[in-house]
Scaffold this motif. Structure first.
Motif, short mmCIF file in Angstrom:
data_model
loop_
_atom_site.label_atom_id
_atom_site.label_comp_id
_atom_site.label_asym_id
_atom_site.label_seq_id
_atom_site.Cartn_x
_atom_site.Cartn_y
_atom_site.Cartn_z
N TYR A 32 0.83 -1.17 -0.16
CA TYR A 32 0.01 -0.02 0.01
C TYR A 32 0.79 1.20 0.13
O TYR A 32 0.43 2.35 -0.12
CB TYR A 32 -0.88 0.10 1.28
CG TYR A 32 -1.96 -1.06 1.02
CD1 TYR A 32 -2.97 -0.83 0.11
CD2 TYR A 32 -2.13 -2.04 2.08
CE1 TYR A 32 -3.94 -1.73 0.22
CE2 TYR A 32 -2.96 -2.86 2.12
CZ TYR A 32 -4.15 -2.94 0.98
OH TYR A 32 -5.11 -3.71 1.01
N PHE A 33 2.20 1.12 0.27
CA PHE A 33 2.96 2.39 0.22
C PHE A 33 2.74 3.46 1.24
O PHE A 33 2.86 4.63 1.24
CB PHE A 33 2.96 3.15 -1.26
CG PHE A 33 3.00 2.15 -2.45
CD1 PHE A 33 4.41 1.82 -2.57
CD2 PHE A 33 2.11 1.98 -3.22
CE1 PHE A 33 4.49 1.05 -4.01
CE2 PHE A 33 2.24 1.40 -4.22
CZ PHE A 33 3.49 0.87 -4.80
N VAL A 34 2.10 2.88 2.24
CA VAL A 34 2.02 4.01 3.39
C VAL A 34 3.09 3.76 4.38
O VAL A 34 3.78 2.52 4.57
CB VAL A 34 0.71 3.61 4.00
CG1 VAL A 34 -0.19 4.31 3.24
CG2 VAL A 34 0.55 2.22 4.65
N ILE A 36 6.09 5.22 3.82
CA ILE A 36 7.24 5.45 3.26
C ILE A 36 8.29 6.41 3.55
O ILE A 36 9.64 5.93 3.62
CB ILE A 36 7.00 5.67 1.89
CG1 ILE A 36 6.10 4.55 0.99
CG2 ILE A 36 8.12 5.91 0.72
CD1 ILE A 36 6.90 3.49 0.57
N CYS A 37 7.92 7.39 4.52
CA CYS A 37 8.73 8.27 4.77
C CYS A 37 9.78 7.81 5.76
O CYS A 37 11.05 8.20 5.65
CB CYS A 37 8.07 9.84 5.21
SG CYS A 37 7.11 10.35 3.98
N ILE A 62 -7.83 12.01 13.09
CA ILE A 62 -6.63 12.87 12.73
C ILE A 62 -6.56 13.69 14.43
O ILE A 62 -5.56 13.44 14.85
CB ILE A 62 -6.50 13.78 11.73
CG1 ILE A 62 -4.88 14.14 11.38
CG2 ILE A 62 -7.18 15.22 11.89
CD1 ILE A 62 -4.14 13.16 11.20
N THR A 64 2.11 12.26 12.31
CA THR A 64 1.59 12.18 10.76
C THR A 64 2.15 11.16 9.87
O THR A 64 2.56 11.34 8.93
CB THR A 64 2.22 13.48 10.50
OG1 THR A 64 3.69 13.70 10.55
CG2 THR A 64 1.61 14.83 11.30
N CYS A 74 1.41 8.03 7.62
CA CYS A 74 0.37 7.64 6.81
C CYS A 74 -0.18 6.45 7.28
O CYS A 74 -1.51 6.14 7.27
CB CYS A 74 0.55 7.40 5.26
SG CYS A 74 1.91 8.70 4.82
N LEU A 79 -3.10 6.31 10.15
CA LEU A 79 -4.27 7.00 9.52
C LEU A 79 -4.91 5.91 8.41
O LEU A 79 -6.17 5.58 8.33
CB LEU A 79 -4.01 8.13 8.62
CG LEU A 79 -5.45 8.99 8.37
CD1 LEU A 79 -6.49 9.28 9.53
CD2 LEU A 79 -5.21 10.06 7.57
N LEU A 137 11.79 15.06 -1.41
CA LEU A 137 11.55 13.78 -0.89
C LEU A 137 10.32 13.73 -0.31
O LEU A 137 10.23 13.16 0.79
CB LEU A 137 12.35 12.78 -0.64
CG LEU A 137 13.63 12.48 -1.44
CD1 LEU A 137 14.63 11.72 -0.70
CD2 LEU A 137 13.08 11.78 -2.49
N GLY A 143 5.82 13.61 0.46
CA GLY A 143 4.63 13.06 -0.17
C GLY A 143 4.71 11.77 -1.08
O GLY A 143 4.17 11.72 -2.07
N LEU A 144 5.69 10.96 -0.66
CA LEU A 144 6.05 9.80 -1.48
C LEU A 144 5.01 8.90 -1.51
O LEU A 144 4.93 7.89 -2.26
CB LEU A 144 7.40 9.09 -0.94
CG LEU A 144 8.62 10.07 -0.90
CD1 LEU A 144 9.84 9.23 -0.41
CD2 LEU A 144 8.71 10.37 -2.36
N CYS A 145 3.88 8.93 -0.41
CA CYS A 145 2.96 7.78 -0.56
C CYS A 145 2.04 7.81 -1.60
O CYS A 145 1.84 6.90 -2.47
CB CYS A 145 2.40 7.73 0.90
SG CYS A 145 0.74 7.39 1.15
N ILE A 193 -4.56 14.22 4.29
CA ILE A 193 -4.47 14.70 5.44
C ILE A 193 -2.82 14.63 6.07
O ILE A 193 -2.29 15.73 6.30
CB ILE A 193 -5.30 14.27 6.32
CG1 ILE A 193 -6.74 14.36 5.77
CG2 ILE A 193 -5.13 14.95 7.84
CD1 ILE A 193 -7.68 13.50 6.73
N VAL A 194 -2.15 13.58 6.10
CA VAL A 194 -0.98 13.50 6.76
C VAL A 194 0.15 13.47 5.37
O VAL A 194 1.28 12.98 5.83
CB VAL A 194 -0.80 11.88 7.28
CG1 VAL A 194 -1.46 12.04 8.47
CG2 VAL A 194 -1.55 11.09 6.59
N CYS A 230 2.95 14.92 3.94
CA CYS A 230 4.13 15.92 4.48
C CYS A 230 4.23 17.22 3.72
O CYS A 230 4.56 18.22 4.05
CB CYS A 230 5.58 15.21 4.46
SG CYS A 230 5.51 13.51 4.60
N ILE A 258 1.83 19.93 5.30
CA ILE A 258 2.26 20.36 6.56
C ILE A 258 3.65 21.30 6.41
O ILE A 258 3.62 22.05 6.66
CB ILE A 258 2.47 19.11 7.41
CG1 ILE A 258 1.16 18.43 7.65
CG2 ILE A 258 3.04 19.77 8.63
CD1 ILE A 258 1.16 17.08 8.54
#
Lengths: 231, 208
Positions: free
Chosen positions: A24-26, A28-29, A101, A135, A137, A140, B25, B27-29, B109-110, B112, B115
């Motif tokens: 799902y690529f959540v 990733i950061c 959130i 925050t 992903c 959430l 880098l 908002g990669l999701c 919403i989350v 990056c 924000i």
């Protein structure tokens, strides 16, 4: 028995087959940013798992008691202002994103303060990651998945109960930890390799992530295979 | 205190020099998740741009009222409000597309990017600079998403926006529209961008 089997399939799906990071690529950061050392990755993974369990619990409770159409609390409160039939039709799902959130960030803040005061060693091991993952992903996303299993279903009997939601939260977090720890182990080795200059940093991490994602694709179909074998 | 960039400078910076995806880098999701076709990628970029514009302007209007320790909560609640609006609008007017994008619309919403822009720009500058910044950043985000989606859709299906481009003998690389393709394409494109940057920063030195 069928219930336990269902829980098992949800857990397997969340941890391996539809891994949060590779499918799902959540999240990733942190996967790109934090996964440099294995012990840091374990700390981050356990913090995410911990927050995910809390977040899934809160979102399941709020969704099924307050937000969904005909939920007990909201129709009870609305019953004071309008007729019974109208009150049962109150649908607050439009508020769900804001509520989620807000509840995630406030509960993370609360847990962080509590832990810093009463469990300093635990805070040292993974508390420092807590504000970061407000925050994230992945948290959430787990809440939204639980919501889609409660709000979208036509038959009320098929809506997820708390046990299924918690299984998703726990094993989603475990899957995230698996992904981030594997990646950290590979990156520790990568530091010793001679990587072409443009690929240094995030680019090689993404390509390694792609190869890992291919490996995790090997799990596709395992759940339906188990289902046909056992039922 | 150094002078902050003006609206037009913010706009230009967002597109290439400070591109949110390739340079920061962020908002990669959604970058990886919705780029299996050009159309969902463009819709996603439009949704993010809409939310970013509204949130940036609102935050910069109320920036005098924000308390430092509560500002992140204020940011996320503002963003969540606009994401709800965008989500409802998408499911009203583009129902199949909102089904395709699924949970990735609420996950704005989350994201990056938003924000980060609220923190870097909108909480310090007036609404005009914030709007310019939002437009530039969302254009940069859209370009990045489109570049990844174009490679993936073209190699994965031989089509662009559903129109066949490559000849029938082209074997579709199914892996490109599956999750591993996203990681590989983005990793290679990122390396390419890094390489071009390194090459361009070496150019003037050679001339001297």
């Amino acid at each position: 028995m069928a219930y336990l089997f269902d829980i098992f399939l949800i857990a397997l799906g969340a941890a391996l087959i539809n891994n949060f990071v590779f499918y799902y690529f959540v999240g990733i950061c942190p996967f790109i940013g934090v996964s440099r050392q294995v012990d840091m990755a374990v700390g981050m993974g356990s913090a995410v798992t911990f927050v995910m369990i809390i977040a899934v619990f809160i979102s399941w409770t709020i969704t099924s008691l307050v937000l969904v159409q005909g939920a007990p609390v909201s129709s009870w409160v609305a019953g004071f202002f309008m007729a019974k039939e109208q009150a049962a039709k109150i649908d607050l799902t439009i508020l769900s994103y804001i509520v989620y959130i807000f509840s995630i960030s406030s509960s993370v803040q609360f847990v962080e303060m509590y832990m810093r005061k009463f469990y300093p060693p635990l805070y040292k091991s993974f508390g420092v990651f807590l504000p970061l993952i407000t925050t994230n992903c992945a948290i959430l996303f787990a809440c939204l998945t639980v919501m889609s299993k409660i709000v979208g279903v036509e038959n009320p009997a098929e809506a997820w109960d708390l046990g299924r939601a918690l299984a998703l939260g726990i094993f989603g977090g475990v899957g995230f930890t698996i992904a981030i720890v594997i990646m950290a182990g590979i990156r520790e080795e990568l530091d010793l390799c001679d990587i072409p200059a443009p690929f240094k940093g995030a680019a090689i991490t993404l390509i390694v992530g792609g190869i890992l994602s291919m490996a995790f694709m090997g799990f596709v179909g395992v759940d339906s295979g188990i289902r046909t074998a056992l039922m | 205190m150094s002078k902050l960039p003006t609206a037009s400078e913010r706009f230009i910076q967002g597109i290439l020099p400070e591109n949110p995806v390739y340079r920061q880098l962020l908002g990669l999701c959604p970058t990886l998740a919705v780029t299996n076709g050009l159309k969902p990628a463009l819709t996603m970029a439009m949704a993010v741009g809409m939310v970013l514009l509204c949130a940036n302007v609102i935050i910069s209007l109320i920036r005098g009222l924000l308390k430092p320790h509560l500002r992140i909560v204020a940011f996320t609640l503002t963003i969540a409000t606009f994401v709800t609006i965008v989500d409802r609008a998408l499911s009203a007017y583009m129902y199949p597309m909102s089904k395709t994008l699924g949970p990735y619309i609420p996950l704005i919403i989350v994201n990056c990017i938003i924000i980060c822009r609220c923190e870097v720009c909108a909480s310090r500058q007036g609404p005009l600079a914030a709007a310019g910044d939002a437009l530039g950043q969302s254009l940069g985000f859209g370009l990045a998403l489109a570049s990844i989606a174009m490679v993936r859709e073209l190699l994965g299906t031989g089509m662009l926006l559903g129109i066949p481009i490559l000849p029938d003998v082209w074997p579709p690389w199914v892996i490109m529209v599956l999750p591993p393709g996203a990681f590989l394409t983005f990793g290679l494109l990122l390396a390419g961008v890094n390489w071009i940057r390194a090459w361009r920063s070496n150019q003037p030195q050679r001339g001297n």
